[in-house]
Design a protein around this motif. Sequence first.
Motif, PDB file in Angstrom:
ATOM      1  N   LYS A 283      11.666 -34.121  22.543  1.00  0.00           N
ATOM      2  CA  LYS A 283      11.261 -33.495  21.293  1.00  0.00           C
ATOM      3  C   LYS A 283      12.454 -33.450  20.344  1.00  0.00           C
ATOM      4  O   LYS A 283      13.547 -33.043  20.719  1.00  0.00           O
ATOM      5  CB  LYS A 283      10.772 -32.066  21.551  1.00  0.00           C
ATOM      6  N   ASN A 284      12.227 -33.911  19.128  1.00  0.00           N
ATOM      7  CA  ASN A 284      13.250 -33.868  18.080  1.00  0.00           C
ATOM      8  C   ASN A 284      12.739 -32.923  16.997  1.00  0.00           C
ATOM      9  O   ASN A 284      11.742 -33.215  16.331  1.00  0.00           O
ATOM     10  CB  ASN A 284      13.475 -35.272  17.499  1.00  0.00           C
ATOM     11  N   ALA A 285      13.391 -31.786  16.869  1.00  0.00           N
ATOM     12  CA  ALA A 285      12.937 -30.750  15.944  1.00  0.00           C
ATOM     13  C   ALA A 285      12.925 -31.265  14.509  1.00  0.00           C
ATOM     14  O   ALA A 285      13.871 -31.915  14.059  1.00  0.00           O
ATOM     15  CB  ALA A 285      13.832 -29.523  16.047  1.00  0.00           C
ATOM     16  N   GLY A 286      11.821 -30.987  13.819  1.00  0.00           N
ATOM     17  CA  GLY A 286      11.715 -31.359  12.413  1.00  0.00           C
ATOM     18  C   GLY A 286      12.636 -30.495  11.563  1.00  0.00           C
ATOM     19  O   GLY A 286      12.939 -29.358  11.904  1.00  0.00           O
TER      20      GLY A 286
ATOM     21  N   ASP B 254       7.850 -31.698  13.992  1.00  0.00           N
ATOM     22  CA  ASP B 254       8.649 -32.235  15.090  1.00  0.00           C
ATOM     23  C   ASP B 254       8.242 -33.677  15.345  1.00  0.00           C
ATOM     24  O   ASP B 254       7.104 -34.073  15.118  1.00  0.00           O
ATOM     25  CB  ASP B 254       8.423 -31.420  16.362  1.00  0.00           C
TER      26      ASP B 254
ATOM     27  N   TYR C  87       8.844 -37.095  18.252  1.00  0.00           N
ATOM     28  CA  TYR C  87       9.094 -37.346  19.668  1.00  0.00           C
ATOM     29  C   TYR C  87       9.639 -38.752  19.855  1.00  0.00           C
ATOM     30  O   TYR C  87       9.260 -39.679  19.136  1.00  0.00           O
ATOM     31  CB  TYR C  87       7.802 -37.171  20.479  1.00  0.00           C
TER      32      TYR C  87
ATOM     33  N   LYS D 223       1.868 -32.851  19.895  1.00  0.00           N
ATOM     34  CA  LYS D 223       1.807 -32.655  18.446  1.00  0.00           C
ATOM     35  C   LYS D 223       0.675 -31.699  18.065  1.00  0.00           C
ATOM     36  O   LYS D 223       0.834 -30.846  17.194  1.00  0.00           O
ATOM     37  CB  LYS D 223       1.632 -33.996  17.733  1.00  0.00           C
TER      38      LYS D 223
ATOM     39  N   ASN E 171       1.779 -28.275  18.795  1.00  0.00           N
ATOM     40  CA  ASN E 171       2.725 -27.829  17.771  1.00  0.00           C
ATOM     41  C   ASN E 171       1.994 -27.359  16.519  1.00  0.00           C
ATOM     42  O   ASN E 171       2.344 -26.333  15.935  1.00  0.00           O
ATOM     43  CB  ASN E 171       3.691 -28.958  17.386  1.00  0.00           C
TER      44      ASN E 171
END
Length: 97
Positions: A24-27, A33, A35, A79, A82
């Motif tokens: 996970k790559n934080a927005g 976010d 991925y 997603k 999220n």
Amino acid sequence: MTQTQTNKPADTIRFGGVKGVIWKNAGKDGKPDRYSVTYVRSYTDADGNWQDTSSLSEFDNLKLGVLIPQVATRIAELKAANRADANSDNGNEEGGR
């Protein structure tokens, strides 16, 4: 959040000794976010310890044909979760008034 928590995969999907590790790559700046995925093959070394390698054989490529759709489905689920969490946090969930 500690360094260990930051580097923990969002999920791992396995098929026949090959796995897709989802990160996970934080927005930022209000963006959602994102991925990324690392595909690796697990094996045991001469001492019997499990290791991972990004070097895949021709047969591993066939396994990826099964694994990639499963990983894509899991990312879609993450997603959706999220979005549901974001809606819940903003009071937009049904009954949140």
